[in-house]
Design a protein around this motif. Structure first.
Motif, PDB file in Angstrom:
ATOM      1  N   ALA A   3       0.865  -1.180   0.000  1.00 16.43           N
ATOM      2  CA  ALA A   3       0.000   0.000   0.000  1.00 16.43           C
ATOM      3  C   ALA A   3       0.908   1.238   0.000  1.00 16.43           C
ATOM      4  O   ALA A   3       2.117   1.118   0.088  1.00 16.43           O
ATOM      5  N   GLY A   4       0.324   2.391  -0.089  1.00 13.21           N
ATOM      6  CA  GLY A   4       1.109   3.616   0.005  1.00 13.21           C
ATOM      7  C   GLY A   4       1.896   3.856  -1.266  1.00 13.21           C
ATOM      8  O   GLY A   4       1.624   3.245  -2.292  1.00 13.21           O
ATOM      9  N   THR A   5       2.883   4.711  -1.161  1.00 19.33           N
ATOM     10  CA  THR A   5       3.532   5.181  -2.381  1.00 19.33           C
ATOM     11  C   THR A   5       4.976   4.746  -2.496  1.00 19.33           C
ATOM     12  O   THR A   5       5.601   4.968  -3.520  1.00 19.33           O
ATOM     13  N   ASP A   6       5.530   4.126  -1.439  1.00 12.18           N
ATOM     14  CA  ASP A   6       6.962   3.849  -1.470  1.00 12.18           C
ATOM     15  C   ASP A   6       7.339   2.585  -2.221  1.00 12.18           C
ATOM     16  O   ASP A   6       8.501   2.369  -2.512  1.00 12.18           O
ATOM     17  N   PHE A   7       6.374   1.736  -2.456  1.00 13.66           N
ATOM     18  CA  PHE A   7       6.713   0.419  -2.978  1.00 13.66           C
ATOM     19  C   PHE A   7       5.971   0.121  -4.268  1.00 13.66           C
ATOM     20  O   PHE A   7       4.843   0.566  -4.459  1.00 13.66           O
ATOM     21  N   PRO A   8       6.593  -0.671  -5.147  1.00 16.44           N
ATOM     22  CA  PRO A   8       5.934  -1.025  -6.415  1.00 16.44           C
ATOM     23  C   PRO A   8       4.875  -2.095  -6.196  1.00 16.44           C
ATOM     24  O   PRO A   8       4.769  -2.668  -5.104  1.00 16.44           O
ATOM     25  N   THR A  26      11.852 -19.913 -17.719  1.00 17.66           N
ATOM     26  CA  THR A  26      12.443 -19.766 -16.381  1.00 17.66           C
ATOM     27  C   THR A  26      11.635 -18.727 -15.615  1.00 17.66           C
ATOM     28  O   THR A  26      11.517 -17.579 -16.057  1.00 17.66           O
ATOM     29  N   ALA A  27      11.068 -19.138 -14.482  1.00 18.75           N
ATOM     30  CA  ALA A  27      10.314 -18.191 -13.655  1.00 18.75           C
ATOM     31  C   ALA A  27      11.271 -17.173 -13.046  1.00 18.75           C
ATOM     32  O   ALA A  27      12.439 -17.485 -12.794  1.00 18.75           O
ATOM     33  N   ARG A  28      10.779 -15.988 -12.789  1.00 20.89           N
ATOM     34  CA  ARG A  28      11.626 -14.946 -12.193  1.00 20.89           C
ATOM     35  C   ARG A  28      11.067 -14.496 -10.862  1.00 20.89           C
ATOM     36  O   ARG A  28       9.874 -14.194 -10.754  1.00 20.89           O
ATOM     37  N   TRP A  29      11.946 -14.434  -9.871  1.00 19.82           N
ATOM     38  CA  TRP A  29      11.658 -13.687  -8.643  1.00 19.82           C
ATOM     39  C   TRP A  29      12.195 -12.304  -8.950  1.00 19.82           C
ATOM     40  O   TRP A  29      13.408 -12.098  -9.033  1.00 19.82           O
ATOM     41  N   THR A  30      11.295 -11.379  -9.208  1.00 16.67           N
ATOM     42  CA  THR A  30      11.702 -10.076  -9.743  1.00 16.67           C
ATOM     43  C   THR A  30      12.025  -9.096  -8.609  1.00 16.67           C
ATOM     44  O   THR A  30      11.694  -9.324  -7.446  1.00 16.67           O
ATOM     45  N   ARG A  31      12.638  -7.982  -8.994  1.00 13.08           N
ATOM     46  CA  ARG A  31      12.858  -6.918  -8.000  1.00 13.08           C
ATOM     47  C   ARG A  31      11.518  -6.367  -7.511  1.00 13.08           C
ATOM     48  O   ARG A  31      11.370  -6.051  -6.335  1.00 13.08           O
ATOM     49  N   ALA A  32      10.528  -6.296  -8.417  1.00 10.77           N
ATOM     50  CA  ALA A  32       9.199  -5.811  -7.997  1.00 10.77           C
ATOM     51  C   ALA A  32       8.614  -6.753  -6.937  1.00 10.77           C
ATOM     52  O   ALA A  32       7.986  -6.308  -5.971  1.00 10.77           O
ATOM     53  N   ASP A  33       8.844  -8.052  -7.103  1.00 12.74           N
ATOM     54  CA  ASP A  33       8.371  -9.028  -6.113  1.00 12.74           C
ATOM     55  C   ASP A  33       9.137  -8.855  -4.799  1.00 12.74           C
ATOM     56  O   ASP A  33       8.539  -8.731  -3.719  1.00 12.74           O
ATOM     57  N   ALA A  34      10.456  -8.884  -4.906  1.00 15.35           N
ATOM     58  CA  ALA A  34      11.284  -8.911  -3.695  1.00 15.35           C
ATOM     59  C   ALA A  34      11.194  -7.601  -2.913  1.00 15.35           C
ATOM     60  O   ALA A  34      11.427  -7.585  -1.698  1.00 15.35           O
ATOM     61  N   ARG A  35      10.822  -6.507  -3.569  1.00 16.47           N
ATOM     62  CA  ARG A  35      10.640  -5.249  -2.827  1.00 16.47           C
ATOM     63  C   ARG A  35       9.403  -5.297  -1.926  1.00 16.47           C
ATOM     64  O   ARG A  35       9.241  -4.444  -1.045  1.00 16.47           O
ATOM     65  N   GLN A  36       8.544  -6.305  -2.112  1.00  9.85           N
ATOM     66  CA  GLN A  36       7.400  -6.481  -1.189  1.00  9.85           C
ATOM     67  C   GLN A  36       7.885  -6.859   0.211  1.00  9.85           C
ATOM     68  O   GLN A  36       7.146  -6.707   1.195  1.00  9.85           O
ATOM     69  N   LYS A  38      10.383  -5.534   1.989  1.00  9.95           N
ATOM     70  CA  LYS A  38      10.551  -4.295   2.750  1.00  9.95           C
ATOM     71  C   LYS A  38       9.193  -3.619   2.973  1.00  9.95           C
ATOM     72  O   LYS A  38       8.958  -2.996   4.009  1.00  9.95           O
ATOM     73  N   ALA A  39       8.299  -3.809   1.993  1.00 11.05           N
ATOM     74  CA  ALA A  39       6.957  -3.210   2.121  1.00 11.05           C
ATOM     75  C   ALA A  39       6.196  -3.788   3.319  1.00 11.05           C
ATOM     76  O   ALA A  39       5.341  -3.124   3.897  1.00 11.05           O
ATOM     77  N   MET A  40       6.526  -5.040   3.697  1.00  7.79           N
ATOM     78  CA  MET A  40       5.826  -5.680   4.829  1.00  7.79           C
ATOM     79  C   MET A  40       6.495  -5.375   6.160  1.00  7.79           C
ATOM     80  O   MET A  40       6.016  -5.791   7.206  1.00  7.79           O
ATOM     81  N   SER A  41       7.642  -4.683   6.131  1.00  5.97           N
ATOM     82  CA  SER A  41       8.420  -4.421   7.338  1.00  5.97           C
ATOM     83  C   SER A  41       7.919  -3.145   8.011  1.00  5.97           C
ATOM     84  O   SER A  41       7.657  -2.149   7.341  1.00  5.97           O
ATOM     85  N   GLN A 290       6.943   3.480  -8.988  1.00  2.00           N
ATOM     86  CA  GLN A 290       8.097   3.031  -8.178  1.00  2.00           C
ATOM     87  C   GLN A 290       9.074   2.185  -8.983  1.00  2.00           C
ATOM     88  O   GLN A 290      10.015   1.620  -8.420  1.00  2.00           O
ATOM     89  N   ALA A 291       8.844   2.097 -10.304  1.00  2.00           N
ATOM     90  CA  ALA A 291       9.726   1.271 -11.136  1.00  2.00           C
ATOM     91  C   ALA A 291      11.126   1.850 -11.193  1.00  2.00           C
ATOM     92  O   ALA A 291      11.314   3.063 -11.089  1.00  2.00           O
ATOM     93  N   GLU A 292      12.120   0.986 -11.338  1.00  2.00           N
ATOM     94  CA  GLU A 292      13.500   1.398 -11.621  1.00  2.00           C
ATOM     95  C   GLU A 292      13.775   1.072 -13.089  1.00  2.00           C
ATOM     96  O   GLU A 292      13.116   0.220 -13.669  1.00  2.00           O
ATOM     97  N   THR A 293      14.805   1.694 -13.638  1.00  2.00           N
ATOM     98  CA  THR A 293      15.237   1.300 -14.982  1.00  2.00           C
ATOM     99  C   THR A 293      16.363   0.280 -14.848  1.00  2.00           C
ATOM    100  O   THR A 293      17.023   0.183 -13.808  1.00  2.00           O
ATOM    101  N   VAL A 294      16.595  -0.453 -15.923  1.00  2.00           N
ATOM    102  CA  VAL A 294      17.670  -1.449 -15.939  1.00  2.00           C
ATOM    103  C   VAL A 294      19.015  -0.769 -15.654  1.00  2.00           C
ATOM    104  O   VAL A 294      19.821  -1.282 -14.867  1.00  2.00           O
TER     105      VAL A 294
END
Ligand code: FRU
Length: 489
Positions: A3-8, A26-36, A38-41, A290-294
């Motif tokens: 929720a909120g604005t800090d996380f994708p 190949t499945a990906r654990w993406t940065r968008a996924d893994a940033r969740q 910190k979002a739960m912290s 909240q996206a980053e570029t490559v």
């Protein structure tokens, strides 16, 4: 989800299954996924408290833990005796487990280059509450005689020759196939590498015997050298001297009868430091603010963290010949290690569980040490990270607002449980075993080297939670690796 604005927003994953052999998905654990993660912290969690949700946190392990080896050896990664479905066997009334062990005169952090596979046994069918506090195991000794696991290396000038993790399968007549990582190090006296270390996925056949006094083995005198990182799908020592290639786990898939598969820890096969991450590895939804570029991600140095989970298929019934298939999972620009992977089946779903460290996450990603889980409709599928898209299943109590430190020197502000357990293995019924690394705060900690209390997960679709009604506030018996099946010849 965030929720909120800090996380994708997390990436959309379909869980759809692909053919394990004909597809290269190949499945990906993406940065968008893994940033969740910190979002739960909880950003306000004070010093020495856990900032992560309790449903995904291992209950705190007491510092006065008992030693399962009765002072004989350090113990860490451990695994049961299983069949092709990961059922856990007792044989002749005895439970048996395999563990990495090392001499207790070594410092616990020096263990890796001295690791050998040992085994323990105890009587089957005793409820955890009626066992001695340390689990009641008897240490049976080392599995291999001196020199056996060094046979496969042509260059025998190694400085250290060790046995790393794996898994063990039981077959008719009590035949055992012990899958493990056979490793040679070529180090100078000052600890630097003369040439890159050489980890190989190997198997040794043996036979289990039991009598009224316990368990012993014959065989384990020959090692089959089966898989070496190919540099095509799995990074090798030429591409990166710090590559990870280890931890075989074998299983059968009811959707592909008659075949035996293996998952293992690897890295994406690029030259160390290559700016190899893609938009798909980042996984942001179109227009996410909240996206980053490559380029941004590479500028942060995240391309040094390129874990994958490999797949191989057996070419013969003896399981001595295998060939690689494309990886089933990658964590490019997310983490460098997805270790001891395993496939766990429940209610028609395929769960890929793996362990990872806070210290191996890429720049811009943070999460606790522990178990991560991904769910899909087949062994090769568009795995969805469990629990709010994050992947976190069972973390150590950790405060993401503060630095980590090290198991030998925890950060002052960290929760005493931050390094309490590692190398978890998920067992039938959602039980999870692991080993104790460090318990306590910077000023008062104790090193482990023995197995932690077993805990229990309730797994439901793409969600899971720790069962706090199990054992004592969620903590079961120390070193409790129970059998659920009796071996019958
Ligand atoms: C996990 C691990 C495994 C490896 C072993 C070596 O704890 O890193 O991947 O087999 O430890 O000690």
């Amino acid at each position: 989800s965030a929720a909120g604005t800090d996380f994708p927003q997390p990436t959309v994953h379909t869980q759809k299954a692909y053919d394990p052999e004909k597809s290269d998905f190949t499945a990906r654990w993406t940065r968008a996924d893994a940033r969740q993660l910190k979002a739960m912290s909880d950003p306000g969690a004070p010093s020495r408290t856990n900032s992560m949700p309790s449903a995904y946190t291992m209950p705190e392990v007491p510092q006065d833990f008992p030693d399962m080896s009765n002072d004989k050896v350090w113990v860490w990664d451990s695994w049961p005796l299983t069949d092709e479905k990961a059922n856990q066997y007792s044989v002749g009334g005895w439970e048996v487990i395999f563990s990495l062990v090392a001499d207790r005169n070594l410092g616990f952090d020096d263990r890796h280059v001295y690791a050998k596979i040992g085994y323990f046994f105890r009587k089957a069918g005793v409820p955890a509450a009626e066992r001695p506090r340390n689990g009641g195991w008897t240490y049976g000794g080392l599995v291999f005689d001196d020199g056996v696991s060094g046979q496969i290396f042509d260059d025998k000038s190694f400085s250290h020759q060790t046995q790393w993790s794996g898994s063990a399968r039981i077959f008719k007549g009590g035949e055992i196939k012990l899958f493990f990582t056979d490793v040679a190090f070529y180090r100078n006296k000052d600890g630097s590498d003369r040439k890159p270390y050489d980890p190989r996925i190997a198997m040794s056949p043996g036979k289990i015997h039991t009598n009224k006094n316990g368990v012993f083995f014959t065989g384990f005198s020959k090692v089959h050298d089966m898989l070496q990182a190919d540099g095509k799908w799995y990074q090798n020592g030429e591409q990166n001297p710090y590559f990870n290639f280890r931890d075989p786990f074998t299983f059968e898939d009811p959707a592909h009868p008659g075949k035996t598969y293996m998952v293992f820890e690897g890295n994406s096969a690029v030259t160390r430091g290559a700016k190899a991450c893609t938009e798909a590895d980042l996984g942001y939804r179109p227009g996410d603010p909240q996206a980053e570029t490559v380029d941004e991600v590479h500028e942060k140095g995240a391309m040094y963290q390129m874990a994958n989970i490999g797949l191989a298929v057996a070419d013969n019934k003896e399981l001595t010949k295998w060939h690689f298939l494309p990886p089933i999972h990658s964590s490019n620009c997310v983490t460098d290690q997805t270790e001891r992977p395993q496939i766990y089946m429940k209610d028609g779903k395929y769960y890929l569980f793996t362990i990872s460290h806070r210290s191996t996450f890429a720049s811009g990603i943070d999460g606790p040490e522990g178990v991560y889980g991904f769910v899909g409709d087949g062994i090769r599928s568009d795995y969805q990270p469990m629990n709010q898209g994050s992947g976190l299943v069972l973390g150590n109590p950790t405060n993401l607002n503060f630095a980590t430190g090290f198991p030998f020197d925890p950060d002052y502000n960290q929760h005493p449980g931050q390094f309490q357990a590692y190398s978890h293995y998920v067992m039938p019924g959602g039980l999870v075993q692991s080993f104790i690394d460090t318990i306590g705060t910077k000023d008062d900690f104790r090193r482990g080297g023995t197995l932690a209390p077993t805990v229990k997960l309730d797994i439901d679709g793409s969600s899971s939670s720790v069962d706090y009604s199990y054992g004592d506030g969620g903590l079961g018996g120390f070193a409790d690796i129970p059998s659920d099946t009796e071996f019958k010849n």
